[in-house]
Motif scaffolding. Structure first.
Motif, mmCIF file in Angstrom:
data_model
loop_
_atom_site.group_PDB
_atom_site.id
_atom_site.type_symbol
_atom_site.label_atom_id
_atom_site.label_comp_id
_atom_site.label_asym_id
_atom_site.label_seq_id
_atom_site.Cartn_x
_atom_site.Cartn_y
_atom_site.Cartn_z
ATOM 1 N N PRO A 62 131.929 8.066 33.946
ATOM 2 C CA PRO A 62 130.813 7.188 33.571
ATOM 3 C C PRO A 62 130.403 6.248 34.698
ATOM 4 C CG PRO A 62 132.413 7.285 31.794
ATOM 5 C CD PRO A 62 133.038 7.972 32.983
ATOM 6 N N THR A 63 131.387 5.697 35.418
ATOM 7 C CA THR A 63 131.083 4.808 36.536
ATOM 8 C C THR A 63 130.374 5.576 37.643
ATOM 9 O OG1 THR A 63 132.993 3.429 36.019
ATOM 10 C CG2 THR A 63 132.095 3.251 38.250
ATOM 11 N N LEU A 64 130.867 6.750 37.965
ATOM 12 C CA LEU A 64 130.229 7.597 38.977
ATOM 13 C C LEU A 64 128.773 7.879 38.597
ATOM 14 C CD1 LEU A 64 130.410 9.497 41.486
ATOM 15 C CD2 LEU A 64 131.110 11.282 39.884
ATOM 16 N N LEU A 65 128.537 8.203 37.339
ATOM 17 C CA LEU A 65 127.181 8.528 36.896
ATOM 18 C C LEU A 65 126.256 7.314 36.927
ATOM 19 C CD1 LEU A 65 128.032 10.967 33.978
ATOM 20 C CD2 LEU A 65 126.979 11.554 36.179
ATOM 21 N N ILE A 66 126.754 6.147 36.536
ATOM 22 C CA ILE A 66 125.933 4.935 36.584
ATOM 23 C C ILE A 66 125.555 4.613 38.023
ATOM 24 C CG2 ILE A 66 125.915 2.434 36.228
ATOM 25 C CD1 ILE A 66 127.734 2.953 33.750
ATOM 26 N N LEU A 67 126.534 4.637 38.920
ATOM 27 C CA LEU A 67 126.237 4.336 40.326
ATOM 28 C C LEU A 67 125.271 5.361 40.913
ATOM 29 C CD1 LEU A 67 129.746 3.235 41.674
ATOM 30 C CD2 LEU A 67 127.875 1.793 40.833
ATOM 31 N N THR A 68 125.450 6.616 40.565
ATOM 32 C CA THR A 68 124.553 7.668 41.048
ATOM 33 C C THR A 68 123.142 7.460 40.509
ATOM 34 O OG1 THR A 68 126.402 9.213 41.203
ATOM 35 C CG2 THR A 68 124.186 10.173 41.154
ATOM 36 N N ALA A 69 123.039 7.052 39.252
ATOM 37 C CA ALA A 69 121.736 6.873 38.608
ATOM 38 C C ALA A 69 120.887 5.798 39.282
ATOM 39 C CB ALA A 69 121.911 6.536 37.130
ATOM 40 N N ILE A 70 121.535 4.812 39.887
ATOM 41 C CA ILE A 70 120.765 3.743 40.539
ATOM 42 C C ILE A 70 120.833 3.812 42.063
ATOM 43 C CG2 ILE A 70 120.908 2.206 38.545
ATOM 44 C CD1 ILE A 70 123.089 0.635 40.044
ATOM 45 N N ALA A 71 121.396 4.886 42.585
ATOM 46 C CA ALA A 71 121.556 5.005 44.044
ATOM 47 C C ALA A 71 120.227 5.134 44.773
ATOM 48 C CB ALA A 71 122.456 6.192 44.381
ATOM 49 N N ASP A 72 119.250 5.786 44.145
ATOM 50 C CA ASP A 72 117.982 6.023 44.846
ATOM 51 C C ASP A 72 116.896 5.023 44.491
ATOM 52 O OD1 ASP A 72 117.758 7.007 42.252
ATOM 53 O OD2 ASP A 72 116.535 8.723 42.828
ATOM 54 N N ALA A 73 117.065 4.292 43.378
ATOM 55 C CA ALA A 73 116.053 3.316 42.962
ATOM 56 C C ALA A 73 116.636 2.411 41.890
ATOM 57 C CB ALA A 73 114.819 4.041 42.416
ATOM 58 N N PRO A 74 116.195 1.161 41.844
ATOM 59 C CA PRO A 74 116.635 0.282 40.753
ATOM 60 C C PRO A 74 116.142 0.825 39.411
ATOM 61 C CG PRO A 74 115.573 -0.981 42.504
ATOM 62 C CD PRO A 74 115.320 0.469 42.787
ATOM 63 N N ARG A 75 116.951 0.632 38.371
ATOM 64 C CA ARG A 75 116.570 1.104 37.042
ATOM 65 C C ARG A 75 117.056 0.116 35.992
ATOM 66 N NH1 ARG A 75 117.285 5.942 39.748
ATOM 67 N NH2 ARG A 75 115.535 7.359 39.468
ATOM 68 N N HIS A 76 116.341 0.062 34.892
ATOM 69 C CA HIS A 76 116.779 -0.738 33.747
ATOM 70 C C HIS A 76 117.642 0.144 32.846
ATOM 71 C CE1 HIS A 76 113.787 1.294 31.207
ATOM 72 N NE2 HIS A 76 112.947 1.103 32.211
ATOM 73 N N GLY A 77 118.245 -0.463 31.838
ATOM 74 C CA GLY A 77 119.231 0.216 31.007
ATOM 75 C C GLY A 77 118.793 1.560 30.452
ATOM 76 N N TYR A 78 117.644 1.607 29.775
ATOM 77 C CA TYR A 78 117.208 2.860 29.163
ATOM 78 C C TYR A 78 116.971 3.935 30.225
ATOM 79 C CZ TYR A 78 114.566 6.210 26.398
ATOM 80 O OH TYR A 78 114.139 7.357 25.783
ATOM 81 N N ALA A 79 116.407 3.537 31.355
ATOM 82 C CA ALA A 79 116.170 4.494 32.438
ATOM 83 C C ALA A 79 117.493 5.010 33.007
ATOM 84 C CB ALA A 79 115.321 3.860 33.539
ATOM 85 N N ILE A 80 118.519 4.157 33.037
ATOM 86 C CA ILE A 80 119.842 4.592 33.503
ATOM 87 C C ILE A 80 120.400 5.643 32.552
ATOM 88 C CG2 ILE A 80 122.240 3.888 33.912
ATOM 89 C CD1 ILE A 80 121.095 1.152 34.869
ATOM 90 N N VAL A 81 120.282 5.391 31.241
ATOM 91 C CA VAL A 81 120.752 6.359 30.238
ATOM 92 C C VAL A 81 120.054 7.696 30.429
ATOM 93 C CG1 VAL A 81 120.742 6.901 27.763
ATOM 94 C CG2 VAL A 81 121.454 4.633 28.540
#
Length: 118
Positions: free
Chosen positions: A13-32
């Motif tokens: 889960p931590t890997l996926l969260i960090l990956t999800a915001i690696a290319d651009a800032p995102r808010h919670g729903y966009a991270i999901v």
């Protein structure tokens, strides 16, 4: 150099969260949504789980608040990787790649038919 959090590899889960915001800032729903995309639908993170993880990652200086605004009366934060988070994610990606490369090499040495290609 391998940078680990608490001397352990990152949990998925931590890997996926960090990956999800690696290319651009995102808010919670966009991270999901991004996590579902990255994991090809295998991981569906619940909102409570996500926000607990985001608080923990903020405390560990792996992520930072990019923007904090109020939209239609609700607080909306977007998150970005902090410099330490970028280092940790890069080190974890390299560790995973080395492990996958070694697994592929050993499969190719197994002589059980066709070679496996990555």
């Amino acid at each position: 150099m391998v940078i680990l959090v608490n001397e352990q590899p990152l949990r998925e889960p931590t890997l996926l969260i960090l990956t999800a915001i690696a290319d651009a800032p995102r808010h919670g729903y966009a991270i999901v949504q991004e996590i579902q995309k990255i994991s090809e639908g295998r991981t569906k993170m619940r909102t409570g789980t996500l926000y607990g993880a985001l608080e923990r990652l903020l405390e560990q200086d792996l992520i930072a608040v990019h923007e904090d605004e109020v939209v239609e009366g609700r607080r909306r934060r977007s998150y970005t990787l902090a410099p330490r988070g970028r280092e940790v994610l890069a080190a974890e990606a390299a560790r995973i790649a080395r492990n996958a490369q070694e697994a592929t090499r050993r499969l190719n040495l197994g002589g059980l038919g066709k070679a496996v290609t990555a």
